[in-house]
Design an enzyme around this catalytic site. Structure first.
Site, short mmCIF file in Angstrom:
data_model
loop_
_atom_site.label_atom_id
_atom_site.label_comp_id
_atom_site.label_asym_id
_atom_site.label_seq_id
_atom_site.Cartn_x
_atom_site.Cartn_y
_atom_site.Cartn_z
N ARG A 90 0.83 -1.21 0.00
CA ARG A 90 0.00 0.00 0.00
C ARG A 90 0.85 1.25 0.00
O ARG A 90 0.52 2.25 -0.61
CB ARG A 90 -0.90 -0.03 1.25
CG ARG A 90 -1.68 1.24 1.50
CD ARG A 90 -2.68 1.06 2.63
NE ARG A 90 -3.62 0.00 2.33
CZ ARG A 90 -4.22 -0.76 3.24
NH1 ARG A 90 -3.94 -0.59 4.53
NH2 ARG A 90 -5.06 -1.70 2.90
N TYR A 91 1.95 1.20 0.73
CA TYR A 91 2.85 2.35 0.86
C TYR A 91 4.10 2.09 0.02
O TYR A 91 4.47 0.94 -0.18
CB TYR A 91 3.27 2.51 2.32
CG TYR A 91 2.16 2.84 3.28
CD1 TYR A 91 1.64 4.13 3.37
CD2 TYR A 91 1.63 1.86 4.13
CE1 TYR A 91 0.65 4.44 4.28
CE2 TYR A 91 0.64 2.17 5.05
CZ TYR A 91 0.15 3.46 5.13
OH TYR A 91 -0.82 3.76 6.03
N ARG A 94 7.22 0.05 2.10
CA ARG A 94 7.04 -1.07 3.03
C ARG A 94 5.85 -1.93 2.64
O ARG A 94 4.92 -1.46 1.99
CB ARG A 94 6.87 -0.57 4.46
CG ARG A 94 5.75 0.45 4.66
CD ARG A 94 6.14 1.34 5.85
NE ARG A 94 5.05 2.20 6.30
CZ ARG A 94 4.71 3.33 5.71
NH1 ARG A 94 5.30 3.72 4.60
NH2 ARG A 94 3.74 4.08 6.21
N CYS A 103 -4.23 -18.12 14.13
CA CYS A 103 -3.91 -17.33 15.31
C CYS A 103 -4.11 -18.19 16.55
O CYS A 103 -4.86 -19.17 16.51
CB CYS A 103 -4.83 -16.12 15.41
SG CYS A 103 -4.72 -15.06 13.97
N CYS A 107 -9.78 -13.46 17.67
CA CYS A 107 -10.35 -12.30 18.36
C CYS A 107 -11.66 -11.94 17.66
O CYS A 107 -11.71 -11.88 16.43
CB CYS A 107 -9.38 -11.14 18.31
SG CYS A 107 -7.72 -11.61 18.81
N CYS A 110 -11.62 -9.02 15.00
CA CYS A 110 -10.47 -8.99 14.08
C CYS A 110 -10.77 -8.31 12.74
O CYS A 110 -11.78 -8.56 12.10
CB CYS A 110 -9.99 -10.41 13.81
SG CYS A 110 -8.61 -10.46 12.67
N ARG A 112 -9.16 -8.92 10.03
CA ARG A 112 -9.08 -9.91 8.95
C ARG A 112 -9.99 -11.10 9.26
O ARG A 112 -9.71 -12.24 8.87
CB ARG A 112 -7.64 -10.36 8.75
CG ARG A 112 -6.78 -9.21 8.35
CD ARG A 112 -5.51 -9.58 7.59
NE ARG A 112 -4.75 -8.35 7.47
CZ ARG A 112 -3.83 -7.97 8.36
NH1 ARG A 112 -3.52 -8.74 9.38
NH2 ARG A 112 -3.21 -6.80 8.22
N LYS A 315 -3.25 4.63 6.95
CA LYS A 315 -3.57 5.12 8.29
C LYS A 315 -3.53 6.65 8.32
O LYS A 315 -2.53 7.24 7.93
CB LYS A 315 -2.58 4.54 9.29
CG LYS A 315 -2.66 3.03 9.36
CD LYS A 315 -1.55 2.46 10.22
CE LYS A 315 -1.56 0.95 10.22
NZ LYS A 315 -1.07 0.38 8.94
#
Ligand SMILES: *Cc1c(COP(=O)(O)O)cnc(C)c1O
Ligand code: SF4
Length: 362
Positions: A90-91, A94, A103, A107, A110, A112, A315
């Site tokens: 995306r950037y 990185r 996992c 959670c 989550c 994802r 972000k």
């Protein structure tokens, strides 16, 4: 088998156990688990003090997950920014590299949720090789975020091999691992794991504590082992209704993180992820949490508050209104709400213009 692997195998993966232990009827929850898998390690389950508390809410399925019609399937458009499977670029400099589909705990909130622990996410030695090839062919990538799922669910050998291959790429300066294992399965942070990780410096770990009750003797010890190995630890928290949407709870969490050498990095506004709408707070509440931190406690305890923009915009940081106006005079509000002013300086371009005018006239 190692202790952590036994613990993982003994995790609770169906709601049945809840009846016996907490007197809650598990039957309606079977439907939720059919859509979004359940897995709670015994350690994390032991942190629950009562039904519906912040630990419970993160771990135990809720009917609201399948009644959510507000949120989106892939709000961050990770699939669209994925040049090869399981890698998000995306950037410019990185990438996010997903090396595990599993996992230690699934959670309930989550981001994802659509993928982890299900058939929608396939990580194979081919996808891993394709990701590493992509990174090695794109010299602008200097930072690789190894994530998942949870990379620390891989065996030491497998993770070591991935990190070794990444380290062999000359333009990869830093590697970051994103993991919730120190919080939900701290016994995974073995001396062997840490010995392996420290070979791959500069290596950073970002973990994911959401509530002060998650900071226990065991999770503190796990973080201490990592920090002792010279691995800088950061924390990403998701702001969530009924879990940490109280400024005092959040302040206590941030302070306790510093005390175990984990630096708060981000607080996320909850993403628009299908099945998680019941966790979302208003953005104003997030700003209030940040306002209650800045100035009121150590600056080290104040992370950036961000919205991961729907549509894959990345972000975006949000701040309470400290800057009241910006001109020749800068009007500012401090953490107590008092007004201050700062005399602005001319910009570089303005200064050059003034010098030119003076020279021309002289
Ligand atoms: C969060 C994220 C990153 C890393 O962002 P930082 O602000 O550098 O921590 C990189 N790629 C993707 C796709 C992300 O979601
Ligand atoms: S550990 Fe992270 S990726 Fe896995 S379910 Fe929890 S929030 Fe999602």
């Amino acid at each position: 088998m190692e202790t952590w692997q036994k613990q993982l195998q003994a995790s609770i993966t169906s709601p049945g156990i809840l009846t016996r232990r907490f007197g809650v009827d598990p039957r309606p929850l079977e439907e939720v688990v059919a859509k979004y898998p359940m897995r709670v390690p015994a350690y994390y389950l032991s942190l629950i003090k009562e039904v519906g508390d912040p630990i419970w809410k993160q771990a135990v399925p809720d009917l609201l997950e399948i009644q959510d019609s507000v949120c989106l399937y892939d709000p961050l458009e990770e699939e669209n920014q994925s040049p090869v499977p399981n890698l998000v670029h995306r950037y410019p400099d990185r990438v996010l590299f997903l090396v595990s589909s599993e996992c230690a705990m699934y959670c309930r909130f989550c981001t994802r949720k659509r993928k982890v622990g299900g058939e929608n996410m396939r990580v194979t030695s081919e996808t891993i090789s394709a990701g590493i090839d992509y990174i090695s062919q794109n010299p602008q990538i200097r930072d690789v975020i190894v994530s998942g799922g949870d990379p620390l669910l891989l065996s030491d050998e497998k993770l070591d091999s991935i990190l070794t291959r990444l380290r062999a790429i000359p333009h990869v300066q830093i590697i970051r691992i994103g993991t919730r294992v120190p919080v939900v399965l701290p016994m995974r942070i073995t001396l062997n794991l840490v010995r392996m990780l420290r070979k791959h410096h500069p290596l950073f770990i970002n973990t994911h504590f959401n509530h002060p009750d998650e900071i226990t003797e065991q999770s503190s010890k796990a973080c201490a082992r990592l920090a002792d190995a010279g691995i800088p630890l950061g924390n990403q928290t998701v702001l969530m209704r009924g879990i940490n949407d109280d400024p005092l709870v959040m302040k206590s969490l941030m302070q306790k993180l510093l005390a175990i050498r984990v630096r708060p990095y981000y607080i996320y506004q909850a993403d628009l992820v299908q099945g998680t709408d019941h966790f979302r707070t208003s953005v104003e509440e997030g700003l209030e949490v940040i306002r209650a931190l800045r100035g009121h406690t150590s600056g080290m305890a104040v992370p950036a508050f961000v919205i991961d923009a729907p549509g894959g915009g990345g972000k975006i940081p949000l701040l309470p209104e400290y800057l009241q106006s910006l001109g020749a005079e800068v009007i500012l509000k401090n953490y107590l709400g008092e007004t201050y002013s700062y005399v602005n300086a001319a910009s570089k371009a303005e200064k050059e213009l003034i010098r030119k005018v003076v020279n021309d006239n002289g």
